[in-house]
Design a protein around this motif. Structure first.
Motif, PDB file in Angstrom:
ATOM      1  N   UNK A   1       0.842  -1.185   0.000  1.00  0.00           N
ATOM      2  CA  UNK A   1       0.000   0.000   0.000  1.00  0.00           C
ATOM      3  C   UNK A   1       0.884   1.245   0.000  1.00  0.00           C
ATOM      4  N   UNK A   2       0.819   2.096  -1.041  1.00  0.00           N
ATOM      5  CA  UNK A   2       1.615   3.326  -1.070  1.00  0.00           C
ATOM      6  C   UNK A   2       1.214   4.252   0.069  1.00  0.00           C
ATOM      7  N   UNK A   3       2.187   4.913   0.651  1.00  0.00           N
ATOM      8  CA  UNK A   3       1.910   5.797   1.783  1.00  0.00           C
ATOM      9  C   UNK A   3       1.656   7.229   1.352  1.00  0.00           C
ATOM     10  N   UNK A   4       2.094   7.611   0.160  1.00  0.00           N
ATOM     11  CA  UNK A   4       1.887   8.971  -0.336  1.00  0.00           C
ATOM     12  C   UNK A   4       1.317   8.931  -1.746  1.00  0.00           C
ATOM     13  N   UNK A   5       0.814  10.082  -2.184  1.00  0.00           N
ATOM     14  CA  UNK A   5       0.270  10.182  -3.540  1.00  0.00           C
ATOM     15  C   UNK A   5       1.361   9.926  -4.574  1.00  0.00           C
ATOM     16  N   UNK A   6       2.577  10.423  -4.304  1.00  0.00           N
ATOM     17  CA  UNK A   6       3.691  10.209  -5.217  1.00  0.00           C
ATOM     18  C   UNK A   6       4.033   8.740  -5.366  1.00  0.00           C
ATOM     19  N   UNK A   7       4.036   8.015  -4.252  1.00  0.00           N
ATOM     20  CA  UNK A   7       4.319   6.580  -4.304  1.00  0.00           C
ATOM     21  C   UNK A   7       3.237   5.840  -5.077  1.00  0.00           C
ATOM     22  N   UNK A   8       1.996   6.263  -4.865  1.00  0.00           N
ATOM     23  CA  UNK A   8       0.890   5.616  -5.576  1.00  0.00           C
ATOM     24  C   UNK A   8       1.007   5.852  -7.079  1.00  0.00           C
ATOM     25  N   UNK A   9       1.323   7.085  -7.465  1.00  0.00           N
ATOM     26  CA  UNK A   9       1.479   7.415  -8.886  1.00  0.00           C
ATOM     27  C   UNK A   9       2.608   6.615  -9.514  1.00  0.00           C
ATOM     28  N   UNK A  10       3.735   6.527  -8.810  1.00  0.00           N
ATOM     29  CA  UNK A  10       4.874   5.767  -9.311  1.00  0.00           C
ATOM     30  C   UNK A  10       4.524   4.284  -9.442  1.00  0.00           C
TER      31      UNK A  10
ATOM     32  N   UNK B   1     -10.429   4.789  -3.470  1.00  0.00           N
ATOM     33  CA  UNK B   1     -10.244   3.756  -2.440  1.00  0.00           C
ATOM     34  C   UNK B   1      -8.814   3.766  -1.913  1.00  0.00           C
ATOM     35  N   UNK B   2      -7.859   3.910  -2.828  1.00  0.00           N
ATOM     36  CA  UNK B   2      -6.449   3.851  -2.441  1.00  0.00           C
ATOM     37  C   UNK B   2      -6.045   5.053  -1.595  1.00  0.00           C
ATOM     38  N   UNK B   3      -6.520   6.247  -1.965  1.00  0.00           N
ATOM     39  CA  UNK B   3      -6.130   7.463  -1.257  1.00  0.00           C
ATOM     40  C   UNK B   3      -6.815   7.583   0.100  1.00  0.00           C
TER      41      UNK B   3
END
Length: 276
Positions: A4-13, A143-145
């Motif tokens: 699970x990405x912890x930040x928006x940047x990690x999720x985007x990457x 959901x992710x954010x």
């Protein structure tokens, strides 16, 4: 990779990386199918009909569906059913770890569908498929954010149970399976749509609406609105596709099927969109 990405940047990457992985899988899969089935008469017929790209896209969609089902099973085994409709304290919910890979898939598959649908005359049904993918992308992002409602994520992924058998039907048609077999599989698809998509969406809507008044609205009013709209619009799409399948099913039993026309059988959503 499945985390699970912890930040928006990690999720985007993460979504970007998974988009590249799915793209590589698509083209490598196409080359592999060419290599292993180059002497298969049915595969050669598919190539001659210009459906080579479509075959590989169905393999791509089936792979995503199988992974969704696996993660749903693992989630129930290790996380159980959350009575609070939220992530248990100090425990990783497996379903959220598959959202980024799923978003990457929808980006790649959406591009492939648009490419193939450019040859289709039915622009309206093509638009429905594109809308479906955009809705899934947006809602998975919400959901992710927000990291809430794991039960809703599970229910959303459970709908993929119908995907493998949908593409199995297409393979059976291309490989010249008996009419009775195709019709039986088609009826299974119709039953699967009613149970895992239509009825399932009612349950999902109930969960999201009941949670939306407190949890979703606390995180984001926009997020609350978009997720509820996602369920509403996706339900309309599913009911419409089910209606088309029931209509096709009735036409199969109301007239004598033609031996040379396998398309008299019931068709699924993607088959409708691509005119197959």
């Amino acid at each position: 990779m499945f985390s699970i990405p912890e930040t928006f940047g990690e999720a985007t990457l993460s979504v970007f990386v998974w988009t590249l992985i799915w793209t590589l899988y698509f083209f490598c899969g196409m080359s592999s199918i060419d290599y292993f089935f180059q002497d298969n008469q049915y595969y050669l017929q598919i190539v001659r009909k210009g459906m080579r790209c479509e075959l590989n896209d169905r393999v791509l969609a089936t792979t995503h569906a199988v992974l969704c089902i696996i993660f749903v099973i693992l989630s129930f085994i290790y996380d159980g059913v959350s009575s609070s409709l939220d992530i248990p304290q100090g425990r990783l919910d497996i379903m959220f770890s598959f959202i980024c890979p799923s978003m990457g898939y929808f980006i790649v598959d959406g591009a492939v569908v648009v490419y193939m649908a450019a040859r289709s005359d039915n622009r309206f049904l093509v638009l429905l498929e594109v809308v479906h993918h955009l809705l899934c992308l947006w809602s998975e992002g919400v959901f992710l954010l927000t990291l809430i409602v794991p039960e809703g994520v599970r229910l959303a992924f459970i709908t993929e149970i119908t995907t493998p058998i949908l593409h199995l039907r297409w393979i059976l048609i291309q490989f010249g399976a008996p009419k009775k077999t195709i019709t039986t599989v088609s009826l299974c698809i119709l039953g699967g749509f009613i149970i895992f998509r239509d009825i399932n969406m009612i349950v999902l809507a109930g969960i999201l609406i009941s949670v939306g008044s407190d949890k979703l609205s606390e995180v984001s009013v926009i997020g609350c609105f978009t997720v509820i709209m996602f369920v509403f619009l996706l339900s309309i799409l599913n009911y419409y596709w089910t209606f088309l399948m029931m209509q096709k099913c009735l036409s199969v039993f109301s007239k004598k099927p033609s031996k040379d026309d396998p398309e008299n059988s019931l068709i699924g959503s993607r088959d409708i969109v691509l005119g197959v």
